[in-house]
Design an enzyme around this catalytic site. Structure first.
Site, PDB file in Angstrom:
ATOM      1  CB  SER A 152      -0.746  -0.116   1.095  1.00  0.00           C
ATOM      2  OG  SER A 152      -1.382   1.433   1.590  1.00  0.00           O
ATOM      3  CE1 TYR A 165      -4.258  -1.727   5.611  1.00  0.00           C
ATOM      4  CE2 TYR A 165      -3.213   0.502   4.989  1.00  0.00           C
ATOM      5  CZ  TYR A 165      -3.689  -0.770   4.391  1.00  0.00           C
ATOM      6  OH  TYR A 165      -3.932  -0.937   3.236  1.00  0.00           O
ATOM      7  CE  LYS A 169      -1.514  -4.106   3.567  1.00  0.00           C
ATOM      8  NZ  LYS A 169      -1.776  -5.212   2.734  1.00  0.00           N
TER       9      LYS A 169
END
Length: 313
Positions: A152, A165, A169
């Protein structure tokens, strides 16, 4: 599996080197995973859909044109993934393509996020990717296949209120880069896909999260566009077809790579300005799992037995 370099030209299905091959997609019950499974099936691949939501997963599998299987498996459970790999090999044949797509996200201040929930994001997004690679590498080595790690733009610059998150990632990207050098002598190619704003249920409540909203509002108009899972699946399929080391969704993200050293400072500046306008009580109210898929995973995790007892909600 043989391919050609580049990701910009879409290969017609009748000429695709994917036809007749076997693909495994984790997190395939909904969103990008479901759309990618459909696109690969349309390209003539036999597809194994892996995920937590068995009914939703098998409903998606039932609508695909090519032979496929749906397997309920938690990517944090190594034994379950080993069983899934055996089922794929027995029912479809050894995997030529494996896409580590399973992922969840939680928004909110780190100090207000339950430790078990923060850990769950890391376990699914990072450890789950490594578990997926470990389970299927023997098959990929046999087929000289392709492993695609879904990353991402969160790896480009860490946003406050999204610490788990962003960390997961960035870690998944680093893991894939390290793995690439190890397996290349065996004929296995490792790709990393960088996804930007994608119209899944994970971003449906983006305006409720002040930092994400501010980051998006401060981006150029073309960077604010939210792309459909189907469009992202097309870009991913092109990258898979060509065994690309990097897949950008959307393609203009490739031009951001040289600018990555600038992004952490830019993200920090925007976030700092936004957070100053919010009280601690307002920020604490934003804690929560993003999207129906993430909530389903967390609910399943809470209901499962744990060696040290029930985790804290």
């Amino acid at each position: 599996m043989r391919g050609i370099t580049g990701t910009d030209v879409h290969t017609p299905d009748r000429d695709t080197p994917l036809r007749g091959r076997v693909a495994v997609v984790t997190g395939a019950a909904r969103g990008v995973g479901e759309a990618l499974a459909r696109r690969l099936s349309d390209a003539g691949m036999r597809v194994a859909l892996l995920g937590r939501e068995e009914k939703t997963l098998c409903r998606a599998a039932a609508s695909l044109p090519s032979p496929n299987v749906c397997i309920e498996a938690d990517v944090t459970d190594r034994a379950a993934l080993d069983r899934a790999a055996r089922q794929v090999g027995e029912r479809l044949g050894p995997a030529d393509v494996v896409v580590a797509n399973a992922g969840i996200a939680v928004g909110g201040p780190f100090g207000r996020t339950a430790a078990d929930l923060w850990q769950r994001v890391i376990d699914v997004n990072l450890v789950g990717a490594a578990n997926t690679a470990r389970a299927f590498l023997p098959q990929l080595t046999r087929t000289r296949g392709y492993f695609l790690q879904i990353a991402s733009t969160a790896a480009f610059g860490s946003a406050p209120m999204m610490s788990a998150y962003c960390a997961s990632k960035a870690g998944a990207e680093s893991f894939a880069r390290a793995l690439r050098g190890e397996v290349e002598p065996d004929g296995v190619t490792v790709g990393i896909a960088y996804l930007h704003w994608t119209g899944t249920d994970m971003v449906s409540g983006i305006d409720d999260h002040p930092v994400l909203r501010a980051l998006r509002e401060n981006q150029p108009w073309f960077a604010r566009r939210v792309h459909t899972p189907a469009q992202v699946a097309d870009w991913l399929t092109a990258g898979i077809t060509h065994r690309a080391h990097q897949v950008y969704a959307p393609p203009w993200l490739r031009w951001c790579q040289p600018l990555r050293p600038l992004f952490p400072a830019l993200v920090a500046r925007v976030a700092r300005r936004e957070l100053r306008t919010r009280s601690r009580a307002e920020l604490a109210a934003d804690v929560g799992v993003l999207g129906a898929g993430g909530r389903a995973d967390w609910d399943s995790y809470l209901s499962a037995p744990h060696p040290r007892g029930r985790p804290h909600e």
